[in-house]
Motif scaffolding. Structure first.
Motif, PDB file in Angstrom:
ATOM      1  N   ASP A 166      39.028  67.787  51.621  1.00 11.53           N
ATOM      2  CA  ASP A 166      39.338  68.085  50.230  1.00 11.53           C
ATOM      3  C   ASP A 166      40.333  69.221  50.051  1.00 11.53           C
ATOM      4  OD1 ASP A 166      37.515  66.129  49.217  1.00 11.53           O
ATOM      5  OD2 ASP A 166      35.872  67.492  49.657  1.00 11.53           O
ATOM      6  N   ASN A 167      40.600  70.001  51.120  1.00 14.18           N
ATOM      7  CA  ASN A 167      41.555  71.107  50.989  1.00 14.18           C
ATOM      8  C   ASN A 167      42.684  71.043  52.015  1.00 14.18           C
ATOM      9  OD1 ASN A 167      40.302  71.878  53.338  1.00 14.18           O
ATOM     10  ND2 ASN A 167      39.483  73.819  52.555  1.00 14.18           N
ATOM     11  N   GLY A 168      42.651  70.034  52.878  1.00 16.65           N
ATOM     12  CA  GLY A 168      43.728  69.861  53.842  1.00 16.65           C
ATOM     13  C   GLY A 168      43.611  70.695  55.094  1.00 16.65           C
ATOM     14  N   VAL A 169      42.557  71.497  55.227  1.00 18.64           N
ATOM     15  CA  VAL A 169      42.343  72.278  56.448  1.00 18.64           C
ATOM     16  C   VAL A 169      41.626  71.389  57.463  1.00 18.64           C
ATOM     17  CG1 VAL A 169      41.243  74.300  57.468  1.00 18.64           C
ATOM     18  CG2 VAL A 169      42.227  74.441  55.165  1.00 18.64           C
ATOM     19  N   THR A 170      42.211  71.234  58.645  1.00 15.37           N
ATOM     20  CA  THR A 170      41.643  70.338  59.646  1.00 15.37           C
ATOM     21  C   THR A 170      40.628  71.049  60.526  1.00 15.37           C
ATOM     22  OG1 THR A 170      43.302  70.812  61.340  1.00 15.37           O
ATOM     23  CG2 THR A 170      43.834  69.093  59.712  1.00 15.37           C
ATOM     24  N   CYS A 171      39.863  70.247  61.235  1.00 10.64           N
ATOM     25  CA  CYS A 171      38.900  70.780  62.196  1.00 10.64           C
ATOM     26  C   CYS A 171      39.616  71.612  63.252  1.00 10.64           C
ATOM     27  CB  CYS A 171      38.127  69.627  62.834  1.00 10.64           C
ATOM     28  SG  CYS A 171      37.030  70.103  64.187  1.00 10.64           S
ATOM     29  N   ASP A 172      40.726  71.095  63.783  1.00  5.26           N
ATOM     30  CA  ASP A 172      41.459  71.815  64.828  1.00  5.26           C
ATOM     31  C   ASP A 172      41.977  73.157  64.325  1.00  5.26           C
ATOM     32  OD1 ASP A 172      41.025  69.843  66.673  1.00  5.26           O
ATOM     33  OD2 ASP A 172      42.985  68.876  66.414  1.00  5.26           O
ATOM     34  N   GLU A 173      42.458  73.200  63.083  1.00  7.83           N
ATOM     35  CA  GLU A 173      42.960  74.455  62.531  1.00  7.83           C
ATOM     36  C   GLU A 173      41.847  75.494  62.420  1.00  7.83           C
ATOM     37  OE1 GLU A 173      46.658  72.804  59.749  1.00  7.83           O
ATOM     38  OE2 GLU A 173      44.617  72.903  58.941  1.00  7.83           O
ATOM     39  N   ALA A 174      40.679  75.057  61.984  1.00  8.53           N
ATOM     40  CA  ALA A 174      39.557  75.988  61.855  1.00  8.53           C
ATOM     41  C   ALA A 174      39.086  76.470  63.222  1.00  8.53           C
ATOM     42  CB  ALA A 174      38.416  75.311  61.103  1.00  8.53           C
ATOM     43  N   LEU A 175      39.066  75.564  64.196  1.00  8.63           N
ATOM     44  CA  LEU A 175      38.637  75.954  65.552  1.00  8.63           C
ATOM     45  C   LEU A 175      39.637  76.926  66.177  1.00  8.63           C
ATOM     46  CD1 LEU A 175      37.300  72.554  66.927  1.00  8.63           C
ATOM     47  CD2 LEU A 175      35.959  74.558  66.270  1.00  8.63           C
ATOM     48  N   LYS A 176      40.929  76.727  65.927  1.00  8.52           N
ATOM     49  CA  LYS A 176      41.933  77.656  66.439  1.00  8.52           C
ATOM     50  C   LYS A 176      41.791  79.024  65.781  1.00  8.52           C
ATOM     51  CE  LYS A 176      45.382  74.192  67.747  1.00  8.52           C
ATOM     52  NZ  LYS A 176      46.707  73.593  67.423  1.00  8.52           N
ATOM     53  N   ALA A 177      41.488  79.031  64.492  1.00  9.07           N
ATOM     54  CA  ALA A 177      41.261  80.305  63.801  1.00  9.07           C
ATOM     55  C   ALA A 177      40.038  81.016  64.369  1.00  9.07           C
ATOM     56  CB  ALA A 177      41.092  80.056  62.308  1.00  9.07           C
ATOM     57  N   MET A 178      39.017  80.240  64.713  1.00 10.86           N
ATOM     58  CA  MET A 178      37.819  80.833  65.306  1.00 10.86           C
ATOM     59  C   MET A 178      38.131  81.406  66.686  1.00 10.86           C
ATOM     60  SD  MET A 178      33.987  79.243  65.481  1.00 10.86           S
ATOM     61  CE  MET A 178      34.259  77.975  66.734  1.00 10.86           C
ATOM     62  N   GLU A 179      38.943  80.684  67.456  1.00 11.02           N
ATOM     63  CA  GLU A 179      39.346  81.169  68.783  1.00 11.02           C
ATOM     64  C   GLU A 179      40.108  82.483  68.661  1.00 11.02           C
ATOM     65  OE1 GLU A 179      42.045  79.722  72.627  1.00 11.02           O
ATOM     66  OE2 GLU A 179      41.670  78.353  70.942  1.00 11.02           O
ATOM     67  N   ARG A 180      41.016  82.549  67.671  1.00 13.79           N
ATOM     68  CA  ARG A 180      41.754  83.782  67.450  1.00 13.79           C
ATOM     69  C   ARG A 180      40.823  84.928  67.043  1.00 13.79           C
ATOM     70  NH1 ARG A 180      42.778  87.062  63.683  1.00 13.79           N
ATOM     71  NH2 ARG A 180      44.641  88.388  63.739  1.00 13.79           N
ATOM     72  N   LEU A 181      39.865  84.627  66.168  1.00 12.17           N
ATOM     73  CA  LEU A 181      38.935  85.656  65.691  1.00 12.17           C
ATOM     74  C   LEU A 181      38.240  86.346  66.856  1.00 12.17           C
ATOM     75  CD1 LEU A 181      37.443  86.944  63.200  1.00 12.17           C
ATOM     76  CD2 LEU A 181      35.717  85.169  63.519  1.00 12.17           C
ATOM     77  N   PHE A 182      37.765  85.543  67.795  1.00 12.79           N
ATOM     78  CA  PHE A 182      37.013  86.118  68.916  1.00 12.79           C
ATOM     79  C   PHE A 182      37.920  86.675  70.006  1.00 12.79           C
ATOM     80  CE2 PHE A 182      33.735  82.995  67.317  1.00 12.79           C
ATOM     81  CZ  PHE A 182      32.979  83.975  66.692  1.00 12.79           C
ATOM     82  N   SER A 183      39.196  86.373  69.901  1.00 12.73           N
ATOM     83  CA  SER A 183      40.152  86.944  70.834  1.00 12.73           C
ATOM     84  C   SER A 183      40.709  88.275  70.338  1.00 12.73           C
ATOM     85  CB  SER A 183      41.304  85.960  71.060  1.00 12.73           C
ATOM     86  OG  SER A 183      42.328  86.530  71.840  1.00 12.73           O
ATOM     87  N   VAL A 184      40.823  88.402  68.999  1.00  7.06           N
ATOM     88  CA  VAL A 184      41.537  89.537  68.426  1.00  7.06           C
ATOM     89  C   VAL A 184      40.644  90.485  67.628  1.00  7.06           C
ATOM     90  CG1 VAL A 184      43.394  90.187  66.829  1.00  7.06           C
ATOM     91  CG2 VAL A 184      43.665  88.191  68.312  1.00  7.06           C
ATOM     92  N   GLU A 185      39.661  89.936  66.875  1.00 10.55           N
ATOM     93  CA  GLU A 185      38.945  90.725  65.877  1.00 10.55           C
ATOM     94  C   GLU A 185      37.576  91.247  66.328  1.00 10.55           C
ATOM     95  OE1 GLU A 185      40.247  91.594  63.066  1.00 10.55           O
ATOM     96  OE2 GLU A 185      41.991  90.279  62.941  1.00 10.55           O
ATOM     97  N   ILE A 186      36.801  90.420  67.004  1.00 10.35           N
ATOM     98  CA  ILE A 186      35.414  90.791  67.295  1.00 10.35           C
ATOM     99  C   ILE A 186      34.923  90.097  68.555  1.00 10.35           C
ATOM    100  CG2 ILE A 186      34.541  88.956  65.778  1.00 10.35           C
ATOM    101  CD1 ILE A 186      32.117  90.762  65.207  1.00 10.35           C
ATOM    102  N   ASP A 187      34.075  90.787  69.293  1.00  8.98           N
ATOM    103  CA  ASP A 187      33.434  90.216  70.473  1.00  8.98           C
ATOM    104  C   ASP A 187      32.364  89.220  70.017  1.00  8.98           C
ATOM    105  OD1 ASP A 187      32.021  89.650  72.811  1.00  8.98           O
ATOM    106  OD2 ASP A 187      31.999  91.735  73.497  1.00  8.98           O
ATOM    107  N   VAL A 188      32.414  88.029  70.569  1.00  8.32           N
ATOM    108  CA  VAL A 188      31.451  87.003  70.184  1.00  8.32           C
ATOM    109  C   VAL A 188      30.012  87.450  70.424  1.00  8.32           C
ATOM    110  CG1 VAL A 188      31.453  85.821  72.418  1.00  8.32           C
ATOM    111  CG2 VAL A 188      30.991  84.503  70.323  1.00  8.32           C
ATOM    112  N   GLU A 189      29.803  88.360  71.361  1.00 12.39           N
ATOM    113  CA  GLU A 189      28.457  88.846  71.673  1.00 12.39           C
ATOM    114  C   GLU A 189      27.875  89.705  70.556  1.00 12.39           C
ATOM    115  OE1 GLU A 189      26.694  87.974  74.283  1.00 12.39           O
ATOM    116  OE2 GLU A 189      28.320  86.755  75.118  1.00 12.39           O
ATOM    117  N   ASP A 190      28.722  90.099  69.602  1.00  6.97           N
ATOM    118  CA  ASP A 190      28.242  90.923  68.489  1.00  6.97           C
ATOM    119  C   ASP A 190      27.892  90.107  67.252  1.00  6.97           C
ATOM    120  OD1 ASP A 190      28.623  93.260  69.957  1.00  6.97           O
ATOM    121  OD2 ASP A 190      30.697  93.492  69.273  1.00  6.97           O
ATOM    122  N   VAL A 191      28.089  88.797  67.308  1.00 11.96           N
ATOM    123  CA  VAL A 191      27.900  87.947  66.131  1.00 11.96           C
ATOM    124  C   VAL A 191      26.461  87.458  66.049  1.00 11.96           C
ATOM    125  CG1 VAL A 191      28.600  85.817  64.974  1.00 11.96           C
ATOM    126  CG2 VAL A 191      30.306  87.238  66.131  1.00 11.96           C
TER     127      VAL A 191
END
Length: 416
Positions: A166-191
């Motif tokens: 409904d908004n044009g955001v794909t699964c792959d785009e969201a997964l890539k954003a998630m990969e970036r988040l844990f690479s740049v913003e926060i350690d996944v172990e803290d979530v």
């Protein structure tokens, strides 16, 4: 009727004063009738003053109007939690607690996941809405008007794009954003957790991408992160089934409930895996009014009426009527501003957009006024307030539904 004593920070969509409601119809203090496609913003899936719910409230009010469950348990609370646990379509043992609202359910869920994981970070999504309390404001994926002028919010909270057809955001785009988040913003172990709506409400009735939901579930399992499904608006039959997460092929660890849980009486709940709900020490959960006996009685009556057979029939009827009308309007080019149909089941939004695809919030505001004058109440949604959300009671009479859609059609044709 003066409103001078009411805070001007409370916004209202329709400048009318309602006095009476019956199923999908309401009347204001002047006696004018409206067809209600707002439903108390998703609270009235069973309509105004459903007779089974009204009778349950009356009967309970003659027995026990209040007792704080933390002081002494009462039968309606215990019975409702048993019934709710059986109503949740998951394969694990369910436990939970009752709250006064959906926002309070979200607040308690955050306490539960912190206690269970020892972590504090939360991942939410763009366009999300989880409440107006201080912690839930931080979860919301939208600043105006919810976060403006309230200062520093509790955290840490991070946001990802919400993937949806409904908004044009794909699964792959969201997964890539998630990969970036844990690479740049926060350690996944803290979530500690992800919190997500299977169908975004305030965001414009956007349906979560199924492939992403399943990938997110696998990721959470692999990283020992909890997954919270916010079903406050999408639950209790809104999408034609008990809860919208079932269509995703996943089971959340915690589920937030509210709105249509009790036919208009204030009530919410957080339910999920029993081991999680038992994590905090005695006294860590509760509240003075949480699980009020009258609210519990209303919720028990709601569950009596919400059989799978009823939900499927009501959802299919409303979905078919809305989809058919929208297809007809598009084919006839009813309005140059008529955009896509969002959502699923009976949880549908109609986008208003300009010829270049940009949102048309001014036309939506015009539509709300035209429809109200013609006797139909509508509600805006979406980041730009350009999506009409349709939340008529599931129990709406077919003739009343068609009458409301007739009014909507006539008003869409007048947009300029």
């Amino acid at each position: 009727m003066s409103r001078e004593t009411i805070s001007q920070s409370i916004s209202t969509v329709h400048p009318i004063n309602l006095s009476v409601g019956k199923n999908a119809e309401v009347w204001d203090t002047t006696g004018k009738r409206y067809i209600d496609f707002v439903g108390g913003i998703g609270v009235l899936n069973l309509g105004h003053c459903h007779p089974r719910i009204v009778e349950a409230i009356r009967e309970q009010a003659t027995k026990l109007t209040h007792y704080a469950f933390n002081a002494a348990p009462h039968a309606p609370y215990i019975e409702l939690m048993g019934r709710l646990s059986a109503f949740i379509p998951v394969g694990y043992p369910v436990s939970g607690m009752l709250t006064n609202s959906g926002a309070e359910a979200a607040e308690n869920a955050l306490k539960i996941v912190r206690g269970a994981t020892g972590r504090t970070a939360v991942i939410a999504f763009d366009g999300a809405f989880h409440g107006r309390t201080l912690a839930t404001l931080n979860l919301n994926g939208k600043v105006a008007p919810y976060k403006q002028k309230v200062g520093v919010l509790p955290g840490p909270v991070y946001h990802l794009p919400f993937p949806s057809r409904d908004n044009g955001v794909t699964c792959d785009e969201a997964l890539k954003a998630m990969e970036r988040l844990f690479s740049v913003e926060i350690d996944v172990e803290d979530v500690a957790c992800f919190i997500i709506e299977p169908v975004q409400g305030e965001g414009g009735f956007l349906t979560l991408d199924i492939a992403f939901a399943q990938a997110l579930r696998r990721f959470c399992d692999d990283k020992n992160i909890l997954l919270i499904a916010d079903e406050i608006q999408s639950g209790f039959g809104r999408t034609g089934q008990r809860f919208a997460f079932s269509r995703l092929g996943i089971e959340p660890d915690l589920i937030l409930l509210g709105k249509s849980i009790a036919g208009g009486v204030p009530l919410g709940a957080v339910v999920g895996r029993k081991a999680l709900l038992d994590t905090l020490p005695k006294g860590g959960l509760g509240g003075t009014y949480s699980g009020n006996p009258i609210a519990c009685a209303a919720a028990l009556a709601t569950l009596d009426v919400m059989t799978d057979e009823h939900l499927q029939a009501w959802g299919a009827q409303q979905e078919a009527a809305i989809v058919s009308r929208h297809e007809s309007w598009r084919a006839r080019q009813l309005s140059p501003y008529l955009g896509r149909l969002t959502g699923v089941g009976a949880m549908r939004g109609i986008e208003l957009a300009n010829a270049d695809g940009t949102p048309a919030p001014q036309q939506l505001a015009q539509l709300l006024n035209l429809a109200r004058d013609a006797g139909l109440l509508l509600m805006p949604s979406g980041k730009s307030r350009h999506i009409v959300r349709l939340l008529a009671p599931l129990t709406i009479e077919p003739a009343v539904l068609e009458e409301g859609l007739d009014i909507l059609e006539a008003c869409l044709a007048k947009l300029d």
